[in-house]
Design an enzyme around this catalytic site. Sequence first.
Site, PDB file in Angstrom:
ATOM      1  N   CYS A  26      44.948  53.959  59.596  1.00  0.00           N
ATOM      2  CA  CYS A  26      43.747  53.171  59.891  1.00  0.00           C
ATOM      3  C   CYS A  26      43.058  53.629  61.169  1.00  0.00           C
ATOM      4  O   CYS A  26      43.683  53.725  62.232  1.00  0.00           O
ATOM      5  CB  CYS A  26      44.114  51.693  60.024  1.00  0.00           C
ATOM      6  SG  CYS A  26      42.673  50.635  60.308  1.00  0.00           S
ATOM      7  N   CYS A  38      43.624  47.002  66.724  1.00  0.00           N
ATOM      8  CA  CYS A  38      43.934  45.903  65.804  1.00  0.00           C
ATOM      9  C   CYS A  38      44.969  44.957  66.415  1.00  0.00           C
ATOM     10  O   CYS A  38      46.118  45.340  66.665  1.00  0.00           O
ATOM     11  CB  CYS A  38      44.447  46.452  64.477  1.00  0.00           C
ATOM     12  SG  CYS A  38      44.805  45.170  63.249  1.00  0.00           S
ATOM     13  N   ASP A  70      32.708  40.064  52.415  1.00  0.00           N
ATOM     14  CA  ASP A  70      33.409  39.832  51.159  1.00  0.00           C
ATOM     15  C   ASP A  70      34.894  39.648  51.480  1.00  0.00           C
ATOM     16  O   ASP A  70      35.280  39.541  52.653  1.00  0.00           O
ATOM     17  CB  ASP A  70      33.188  41.009  50.203  1.00  0.00           C
ATOM     18  CG  ASP A  70      33.921  42.247  50.685  1.00  0.00           C
ATOM     19  OD1 ASP A  70      34.157  42.356  51.896  1.00  0.00           O
ATOM     20  OD2 ASP A  70      34.275  43.101  49.848  1.00  0.00           O
ATOM     21  N   CYS A 116      48.599  50.918  57.708  1.00  0.00           N
ATOM     22  CA  CYS A 116      48.137  50.865  59.101  1.00  0.00           C
ATOM     23  C   CYS A 116      48.224  52.233  59.791  1.00  0.00           C
ATOM     24  O   CYS A 116      47.422  52.540  60.672  1.00  0.00           O
ATOM     25  CB  CYS A 116      48.928  49.825  59.876  1.00  0.00           C
ATOM     26  SG  CYS A 116      48.733  48.142  59.239  1.00  0.00           S
ATOM     27  N   TYR A 138      26.674  37.091  50.201  1.00  0.00           N
ATOM     28  CA  TYR A 138      27.243  38.435  50.208  1.00  0.00           C
ATOM     29  C   TYR A 138      26.307  39.446  49.536  1.00  0.00           C
ATOM     30  O   TYR A 138      25.995  40.502  50.104  1.00  0.00           O
ATOM     31  CB  TYR A 138      28.627  38.482  49.511  1.00  0.00           C
ATOM     32  CG  TYR A 138      28.962  39.917  49.192  1.00  0.00           C
ATOM     33  CD1 TYR A 138      29.395  40.764  50.201  1.00  0.00           C
ATOM     34  CD2 TYR A 138      28.721  40.454  47.925  1.00  0.00           C
ATOM     35  CE1 TYR A 138      29.614  42.114  49.949  1.00  0.00           C
ATOM     36  CE2 TYR A 138      28.929  41.789  47.664  1.00  0.00           C
ATOM     37  CZ  TYR A 138      29.381  42.615  48.683  1.00  0.00           C
ATOM     38  OH  TYR A 138      29.566  43.941  48.444  1.00  0.00           O
ATOM     39  N   CYS A 176      43.349  48.809  54.596  1.00  0.00           N
ATOM     40  CA  CYS A 176      43.706  47.452  55.037  1.00  0.00           C
ATOM     41  C   CYS A 176      43.856  46.557  53.807  1.00  0.00           C
ATOM     42  O   CYS A 176      43.175  45.557  53.647  1.00  0.00           O
ATOM     43  CB  CYS A 176      42.618  46.930  55.977  1.00  0.00           C
ATOM     44  SG  CYS A 176      43.106  45.488  56.960  1.00  0.00           S
ATOM     45  N   GLU A 185      26.632  45.416  42.468  1.00  0.00           N
ATOM     46  CA  GLU A 185      27.145  44.321  43.292  1.00  0.00           C
ATOM     47  C   GLU A 185      27.417  43.066  42.465  1.00  0.00           C
ATOM     48  O   GLU A 185      28.391  42.361  42.694  1.00  0.00           O
ATOM     49  CB  GLU A 185      26.180  44.003  44.438  1.00  0.00           C
ATOM     50  CG  GLU A 185      26.100  45.098  45.496  1.00  0.00           C
ATOM     51  CD  GLU A 185      27.442  45.376  46.178  1.00  0.00           C
ATOM     52  OE1 GLU A 185      28.350  44.525  46.100  1.00  0.00           O
ATOM     53  OE2 GLU A 185      27.580  46.452  46.778  1.00  0.00           O
TER      54      GLU A 185
END
Length: 359
Positions: free
Chosen positions: A215, A221, A153, A212, A135, A205, A52
Amino acid sequence: MTDAAPTARAPRLAAELLDWYDRHARAMPWRTGPAARADGVRPDPYRVWLSEIMLQQTTVAAVKPYFEAFTARWPTVSDLAAAADADVMAAWAGLGYYARARNLLKCARAVAETHEGIFPDSHDALLSLPGVGPYTAAAVSAIAFDRPETVVDGNVERVMARLHDEHTPLPAAKPILTEHARALTPPERPGDYAQAVMDLGATICTPRNPACGLCPWRTDCAAWAAGTAPELPKKAPKKVKPTRHGIAYLARRVDGAWLLETRPETGLLGGMLGWPGTDWFSSDAALPDDAPPIRAEWRTLSEEARHTFTHFHLRLTLRVALVPMDRAPCRGEFIPAPEFRPADLPTLMRKAFDLARPR
DNA sequence: AAAGCGTGGAA
DNA sequence: TTTCCAAGCTT
């Protein structure tokens, strides 16, 4: 019923995303495989934390080799805590944002000394560690310990801005998007969910040309319905980068040793090796006064080293010299040829070396 | 709270 | 070539 409907859909959205994740999760060195995960095996908090930190503002592709090198050389947080500062900075060279490496060591030493080598599992305890912000605290708590924390994030900001067709520009929109993300975080498998939202942002995304059609959240959405997905999230306009100039001095002793110095702990390239040189000034000023670190016959290279940092362009004039053995520098120290590895230098300094090295 | 802080890949 | 951007944190 204006509130009940959007709230009630949260469990369904989380379930749909986890189902997508189970089918599309990408293998990464710091992830636990699906089989082990099904057996209840959690990933090593040290590896989660290390990944991370490396992934902050940095692509997965760039991180992979560094992650492999770090975990091979320092398998546990206590190993890392015992490492020499210069070794860690050299191993981080090329990855950028070097404050991360300095804080990485501080954090490893804090965990080794005050937590007996065991990473804390709570968001608040993690947040108090050097280099760990909101985060990263949430990510480690969720991914390593499966706690129901919400990670926000850049990916999550983008996904939430589109899901809710939020046109408020960042960073002002951050609290709104964070609340949207929190409302969707499920109590079950929060660690997988955290990685799933980020994977969705990274692979479907995406900032440009979002896929899309693939997705799992498409039918929920708002930006998809409005046709605004590709233009979200809105961002505050960026400032133009100025150009700065400076001089770097690359001295090679006749035995092949190179004159280098460790830069101050704070500021640009802090704690990293570099060539002695002038400060860097805005371009409208003339080139700074010549300030060589050792008496020698200096020659100016025809080619400058060009490099772009986060907030300015740099054009670095390179001066080179071959110096005799019995002469002491007023700055830096000579590193013998066998000990000098160009890969230990930050990229700007390596570029300068590549232009100045004898060929 | 806005600015400082790296790099390499993609378009 | 230039711009944009990537799993942000610190001061």
